[in-house]
Design an enzyme around this catalytic site. Structure first.
Site, mmCIF file in Angstrom:
data_model
loop_
_atom_site.group_PDB
_atom_site.id
_atom_site.type_symbol
_atom_site.label_atom_id
_atom_site.label_comp_id
_atom_site.label_asym_id
_atom_site.label_seq_id
_atom_site.Cartn_x
_atom_site.Cartn_y
_atom_site.Cartn_z
ATOM 1 N N SER A 107 0.906 -1.221 0.139
ATOM 2 C CA SER A 107 0.041 0.093 -0.110
ATOM 3 C C SER A 107 0.920 1.176 -0.019
ATOM 4 O O SER A 107 1.782 1.425 0.876
ATOM 5 C CB SER A 107 -0.793 -0.030 1.143
ATOM 6 O OG SER A 107 -1.577 1.077 1.033
ATOM 7 N N SER A 161 -6.226 2.888 -2.359
ATOM 8 C CA SER A 161 -7.361 2.166 -2.663
ATOM 9 C C SER A 161 -7.821 1.310 -1.820
ATOM 10 O O SER A 161 -7.292 0.457 -1.399
ATOM 11 C CB SER A 161 -6.866 1.441 -4.162
ATOM 12 O OG SER A 161 -6.083 2.515 -4.761
ATOM 13 N N GLU A 389 -0.844 -5.260 3.094
ATOM 14 C CA GLU A 389 -1.299 -4.200 4.041
ATOM 15 C C GLU A 389 -0.847 -4.917 5.422
ATOM 16 O O GLU A 389 -1.082 -6.141 5.827
ATOM 17 C CB GLU A 389 -2.440 -3.795 4.050
ATOM 18 C CG GLU A 389 -2.700 -2.740 3.182
ATOM 19 C CD GLU A 389 -4.132 -2.220 3.072
ATOM 20 O OE1 GLU A 389 -4.918 -2.808 4.073
ATOM 21 O OE2 GLU A 389 -4.326 -1.266 2.481
HETATM 22 N N1 LIG Z 1 5.144 8.179 -10.012
HETATM 23 C C1 LIG Z 1 4.883 8.889 -8.975
HETATM 24 N N2 LIG Z 1 5.192 10.101 -9.030
HETATM 25 C C2 LIG Z 1 5.160 11.099 -8.034
HETATM 26 N N3 LIG Z 1 4.233 10.777 -7.081
HETATM 27 C C3 LIG Z 1 3.818 9.415 -6.850
HETATM 28 C C4 LIG Z 1 4.300 8.431 -7.948
HETATM 29 N N4 LIG Z 1 3.815 7.271 -7.380
HETATM 30 C C5 LIG Z 1 2.966 7.443 -6.185
HETATM 31 N N5 LIG Z 1 3.217 8.618 -5.959
HETATM 32 C C6 LIG Z 1 2.518 9.336 -4.529
HETATM 33 O O1 LIG Z 1 2.461 8.183 -3.736
HETATM 34 C C7 LIG Z 1 1.009 8.306 -3.407
HETATM 35 C C8 LIG Z 1 0.614 6.780 -3.051
HETATM 36 O O2 LIG Z 1 0.544 6.014 -4.426
HETATM 37 P P1 LIG Z 1 -0.580 5.010 -4.873
HETATM 38 O O3 LIG Z 1 -0.616 4.971 -6.268
HETATM 39 O O4 LIG Z 1 -1.944 5.924 -4.353
HETATM 40 O O5 LIG Z 1 -0.178 4.061 -4.013
HETATM 41 P P2 LIG Z 1 -0.906 2.581 -3.959
HETATM 42 O O6 LIG Z 1 -1.874 2.532 -5.117
HETATM 43 O O7 LIG Z 1 0.045 1.618 -4.331
HETATM 44 O O8 LIG Z 1 -1.367 2.156 -2.484
HETATM 45 C C9 LIG Z 1 0.490 8.898 -4.534
HETATM 46 O O9 LIG Z 1 -0.792 9.656 -3.504
HETATM 47 C C10 LIG Z 1 1.565 10.062 -4.596
HETATM 48 O O10 LIG Z 1 1.406 11.266 -3.804
HETATM 49 MG MG LIG Z 2 -3.906 2.305 -4.852
#
Ligand SMILES: Nc1ncnc2c1ncn2[C@@H]1O[C@H](COP(=O)(O)OP(=O)(O)O)[C@@H](O)[C@H]1O
Ligand SMILES: [Mg+2]
Length: 1108
Positions: A107, A161, A389
């Site tokens: 996560s 998510s 998680e």
């Molecule tokens: N490639 C990226 N560039 C900038 N910020 C990122 C990137 N990937 C993730 N983040 C940051 O990390 C946070 C969590 O990413 P997310 O994709 O929601 O994680 P996951 O879905 O794996 O739980 C995002 O809200 C964003 O702020």
């Molecule tokens: Mg996610």
């Protein structure tokens, strides 16, 4: 902008872990950190992309970057998520392979972001057009909607998510998007009613309260104050970097783009508001007479407002919060609810309401984005599921989430580690197996049908009797105790008896990604997912159409006593389907790694990263890839890529691709132990070999570009030249044609001339021949005629001769007979008997002849000339004499009938005949005309009375004649009178006497022999009349005039006979001169043919037309 053309360009650390030297966990982490520190967040392991979460915006997702990676080879540019997306998209489009993009990681590692990047890249590079853009926009805009309702802030991730999402994007054969299908997996609905410390409820609640207008809020009966709602945790309501208000607008806009109707949006918001209201309904105990507590609603205001929002009758819902009806078979038992049960019912309703709303949203979005055509399509699946998680307090949801991650790891192991090793065996490459951890055993622990944890949980839930979380844990403790990955205080395994980190009400599972401690509490409830039937029936009664739709089981007509499948069962089934689906597609991996636990940029926590690298099995991944061969490629594409490096394989290799590659490798002198030939692929051991190949290729491409340029220029010039040449040929052809045409025309006209001459000549020749032929024919006819004539005459002569001869013969023979007879009979007759017989015979003949004449005598007309033929020759003289006598007699008879007058007329006619017959040509025409004499009727016509009286003697002839003028030969009409005494000439009009000549003065008359009426009266020389000269006159009745003149002159006693000269040339005395009148024969002319012309003084020429 600098464009990188090779993986090696400006490389920080090593872009592909396969190329890492030396390979160890430390160097691996060090390489990751090195690259992370230089903002290189992507690193490859072969075709797998490792993505480090930067926790800040990096300038590597610009449209320029998209262009840079578009249609480039995977290894050509520095590692990027775009390279993977491009590879997947191109092999989908060009090789017709369905693709799936598997994004894993715990996560907050960046999975959701990665999935969005992939989707936005594909949207940017695929086709364009109004329709396609609409589809793209809808696909992309489904994200904000789902994130608002399905994401929440957790301790690990501000935008975590809370549901699993798998999206199939469908493309047509051209690679244009047609639509998509979204599948959602188990929303973490417990969050609706309760959030762990430091976390938030789903974004949408906060977004609605901060972003909606006052008006909207009023309509929804909401206050813009988080603290007023029990379901919203207050300690972390505001998140740094999250603008809920702005996001609310984004979400509303996205809903509109995706295709939500205004009233649908309103309904959704009403449901969200209803959930908040629901949370505010509180209960208080009320003691009942039987000693039990019964729940009562504390403040009915919220309930009222909620009922108003959803159009539910308040009393119905109120009752549902107080009673529970249990139906079993035919029985219906109603029990009251205590306060705890009421709260349970409320929360269950809130959770169900929300999770069903979420599912409805997904269905609704699917409806909008589904492909419109039924044509066959290719699919790219993007899986973004909640990550692994480990919280302080892990419950059923974490258990489910982690189970799902175990399954994904399984698929990764299956397809990369196992597959890869199997590939070597399959390709016949020498291979020593590499050990890796296979998590199948953990999956089995959870999902085994008989003794898996999920199976046991279901069993507990369905079992009759009291079921609690404790009974469930007990069951686990007995059945799973022996499992290597299961740990529990109560288990038979003495190892954990003293483990204080393991509370009594918990169990621990050693997941592939680490140990997780689960609290058994709530497992049974959550798995049951129980919503009292009273509740669903109350909801079904609502007037709100959406809510009615969400609770179909509340329909009393469709009461279903069967228990609905448990949450765990449903999830297991859907994960199973998902796995099967993924296995049919070509996988592309993105493995997300979290650099730190603080959601902070620039911090790289070695231990944390190391942990993830380990459990993700990345080292094994690299090892497997490297142990054998760092790089492999099927022979065809390999030959295609490097064939330009060898003369024998460039530009085309005719044989099998493998042989081509062999030739290529031999030619490039690559050491034999650097690569191996598999059955269908070449395996290159050392990455350096690959790089050197790539480098040489790059060099070669430059040369080839020059060559292509050169050939193209040559081709262009040649085409131009050929065009010119072609044009020239066309022009000259046209000119030649023109010239030839001219020449032809000339020849043609010349030919025509020559031809016409020849034809003329031929025709003339032919005519000559024909004429000659005709003459010949005529000559022949003539000759033949003559010949026949001659023949005929000869024949005639012969016949005549013959006849004469015959006659002569007859005569001679008669004489001879006579002589013979006479000689014979002489002696019988007397001497004079012969004489007597002869006389007698003669007498008889004469008698017969005369008697015969009587009957054969001709008619009495004097002009008849007929006379019978003589019978005997000796009567010739008599016969002629008799004819003459007969004629004289006949004439005398005729004459004797004449009167005196007629005698005079005949006398004159006779006289004329004597004078002119056979002498003058005019004569024959006068014979038939009677001689009238007085043509002018001079005695009777009063006009000539004076003239008549001036003449003393009787007029014998009166006529008009022409007096010929000597000067011009023309005539003047004159009256000509002949009396017994002389000739008088008088004017025709006046009747005045012009000249009077007494007959004795006339010497002679001259006329021509011809058919004219000219006559000259010549006077005696010395006579009185002769003074004026002779008269030259002309008259048609010349014969009568001259005859009468001649007769008159003869009868006059004192004159001699008048001389008549008939000659064609005579002299006429005019006054003093003698003029010669000459008659010539001339051509016949119109009118009066005779013309007289004066030739000269002495000659008058009269031209008389010849009578035909
Ligand atoms: N490639 C990226 N560039 C900038 N910020 C990122 C990137 N990937 C993730 N983040 C940051 O990390 C946070 C969590 O990413 P997310 O994709 O929601 O994680 P996951 O879905 O794996 O739980 C995002 O809200 C964003 O702020
Ligand atoms: Mg996610």
């Amino acid at each position: 902008m600098e464009v990188k053309t090779s993986l090696l360009d400006n490389m920080i650390g090593v872009g592909d872990m396969v190329l890492l030297e030396p390979l160890s966990e430390d160097s691996f982490i060090e390489n990751l950190r090195n690259r992370f520190d230089h903002n290189e967040i992507y690193t490859y392991i072969g075709s797998v992309v490792i993505s480090m979460n930067p926790y800040r915006a990096l300038p590597i997702y610009t449209p320029e970057k998209v262009e840079e990676y578009r249609n480039r080879n995977f290894y050509e540019l520095s590692p990027h998520i775009y390279a993977l997306a491009d590879e997947a998209y191109r092999s989908l489009r060009d090789q017709d392979k369905d693709q799936c993009i598997l994004i894993t990681g715990e996560s907050g590692a960046g999975k959701t972001e990665a999935s969005k990047l992939v989707m936005s890249y594909v949207a940017a590079v695929c086709g364009k057009g109004q329709e396609v853009n609409k589809v793209k926009e809808q696909l992309l805009q489904s994200n904000p909607v789902l994130e608002a309702f399905g994401n929440a802030k957790t301790v690990r991730n501000d935008n975590s998510s809370r549901f699993g999402k798998y999206m199939d994007i469908e493309f047509d054969f051209k690679g244009d998007p047609l639509g998509g299908v979204i599948s959602n997996y188990l929303l973490e609905k417990s969050r609706v009613v309760k959030q762990p410390r430091g976390e938030r409820n789903f974004h949408v609640f906060y977004q609605l309260l901060s972003g909606a207008s006052d008006d909207t809020l009023k309509k929804l009966k909401l206050d813009r104050d988080f603290s007023k709602y029990n379901y919203l945790s207050l300690d972390s309501a505001a998140v740094i970097g999250l603008d809920d208000a702005a996001n609310f607008r984004t979400v509303k806009n996205a809903m509109q783009i995706v295709g939500f109707m205004e009233d649908e949006v309103q309904s959704v918001l009403q449901l969200v508001a209803a959930v908040l209201k629901l949370g505010n309904i509180e209960f208080k105990p009320e003691s009942r007479s039987n000693g039990t507590d019964e729940s009562r609603i504390k403040d009915k205001n919220d309930l009222k407002e909620m009922c108003e929002l959803l159009g539910i009758e308040q009393s119905v819902l109120e009752r549902a919060f107080s009673y529970r009806t249990v139906e079993a078979k035919q029985e219906k038992v109603s029990t009251t609810l205590n306060v705890a049960q009421a709260y349970y019912a409320r929360d269950a309703l809130a959770k169900n309401l929300y999770s069903r709303l979420f599912s409805w949203l997904v269905t609704r979005i699917n409806e909008s984005i589904k492909a419109q055509t039924k044509a066959r399509h290719k699919v790219m699946g993007v899986l973004d599921i909640y990550g692994f998680e480990i919280f302080e307090d892990n419950s059923f949801e974490q258990f489910i989430i982690n189970y799902c991650n175990e399954k994904l790891q399984q698929i990764f192991i299956e397809l990369t580690l196992r597959e890869e090793q199997e590939e070597y065996v399959r390709e016949g490459i020498e291979w020593t197996n590499i050990e890796y951890f296979n998590n199948a055993i953990i999956c089995d622990l959870i999902e085994n049908h008989q003794n898996g944890i999920l199976a046991m949980l279901d069993e507990e839930c369905l079992r009759p009797g009291t079921v609690t979380d404790e009974t469930f844990l007990d069951k686990l403790n007995t059945i799973c105790a022996g499992h290597k990955h299961f740990e529990s205080r109560q288990s038979k395994n003495s190892k954990f008896l003293t483990d204080h980190s393991l509370p009594h009400n918990c169990f621990r599972i050693q997941h592939y990604a680490g140990k997780v401690l689960y609290r058994a509490e709530g497992f049974v409830d959550k798995n049951n997912d129980l919503l009292y039937r009273d509740m669903s029936q109350a909801m079904y009664k609502a007037k709100h159409s959406l809510i009615k739709q969400l609770f179909p089981e509340g329909n009393p007509a469709k009461v279903n006593l069967k228990r609905p499948p448990t949450a765990g069962f449903q999830f297991k089934a859907s994960v199973g389907t998902l796995m099967r689906n993924l296995q049919t597609k070509n996988p592309n991996y993105i493995r997300c790694i979290k650099p730190n636990d603080k959601k902070a940029s620039h911090i790289f926590t070695d231990t944390l990263v190391c942990h993830q690298v380990r459990y993700l099995g990345l080292m094994e991944n690299v090892r497997v890839r490297r142990a054998g061969y760092a790089f492999r490629q099927a022979y065809e594409p390999c030959l295609e890529r490097y064939k330009m490096l060898c003369k024998r394989t460039w530009p085309h290799w005719k044989g099998p691709a493998r042989e081509g590659v062999e030739v290529l490798m031999a030619d490039l002198q690559v050491p034999a132990d650097d690569f191996s030939y598999g059955r269908s692929k070449i395996f290159i051991r050392n990455p350096r070999t690959l790089f050197s190949l790539e480098e040489r290729r790059r060099q070669c491409l430059q040369d080839l570009a020059t060559l292509i340029q050169k050939i193209y220029r040559g081709h262009k010039c040649r085409s131009h030249f050929l065009l010119l040449k072609k044009s020239q040929i066309v022009v000259s052809a046209w000119y030649r044609r023109y010239a030839q045409e001219k020449k032809y025309q000339k020849i043609k006209s010349a030919t025509t001339v020559v031809q016409s001459y020849t034809r003329g000549w031929q025709a003339r020749k032919l005519l000559r021949e024909l004429k000659y032929q005709k003459r010949c024919e005529e000559a022949v006819t003539t000759i033949a005629a003559f010949w026949h004539g001659t023949q005929a005459r000869m024949e005639l002569r012969r016949l005549k001769q013959e006849a004469q001869n015959k006659h002569a013969v007859t005569v001679i023979w008669a004489f001879w007979q006579g002589t013979k007879v006479r000689r014979d009979y002489r002696k019988f007759f007397r001497a004079n008997a012969g004489k007597k017989i002869y006389d007698f015979t003669i007498q008889r003949i004469m008698q017969k002849y005369f008697l015969g004449l009587k009957s054969t005598s001709p008619p009495m007309s004097p002009v008849d000339k007929s006379w019978p033929a003589r019978p005997y020759r000796f009567l010739d003289g008599v016969h002629a004499e008799l004819r003459k006598i007969f004629h004289h007699w006949r004439c005398k008879k005729y004459r004797s009938q004449f009167t005196e007058e007629k005698k005079a007329v005949y006398k004159e006619k006779l006289e004329a005949s004597e004078i002119f017959k056979d002498k003058k040509a005019l004569y024959p025409s006068s014979v038939s005309q009677p001689f009238k004499g007085d043509y002018l009727e001079i005695t009777k016509n009063p006009k000539y009375q004076k003239l008549n009286s001036s003449v003393d003697a009787k007029v014998l002839l009166a006529d008009v004649v022409n007096k010929i003028n000597r000067a011009n030969g023309k005539g003047t009409a004159r009256i000509f009178l002949l009396t017994k005494k002389g000739v008088v000439l008088a004017d025709q009009k006046t009747g005045q006497v012009k000249a009077s000549v007494p007959l004795p003065d006339l010497a002679s008359v001259s006329v021509s022999t011809q058919n004219d009426g000219f006559f000259a009266l010549k006077l005696k020389e010395g006579s009185a009349s002769a003074i004026k000269g002779d008269f030259l006159l002309s008259s048609e009745r010349l014969i009568e005039i001259i005859t009468k003149l001649h007769l008159t002159g003869a009868t006059a006693a004192d004159s001699e006979r008048l001389n008549i000269d008939i000659s064609d040339e005579f002299l006429v005395q005019f006054n003093h001169d003698k003029v010669c009148v000459k008659f010539i024969q001339g051509a016949a002319r119109n009118g009066n043919g005779v013309s007289c012309k004066r030739k000269n003084n002495r000659l008058l020429e009269v031209s008389v037309p010849t009578t035909a």
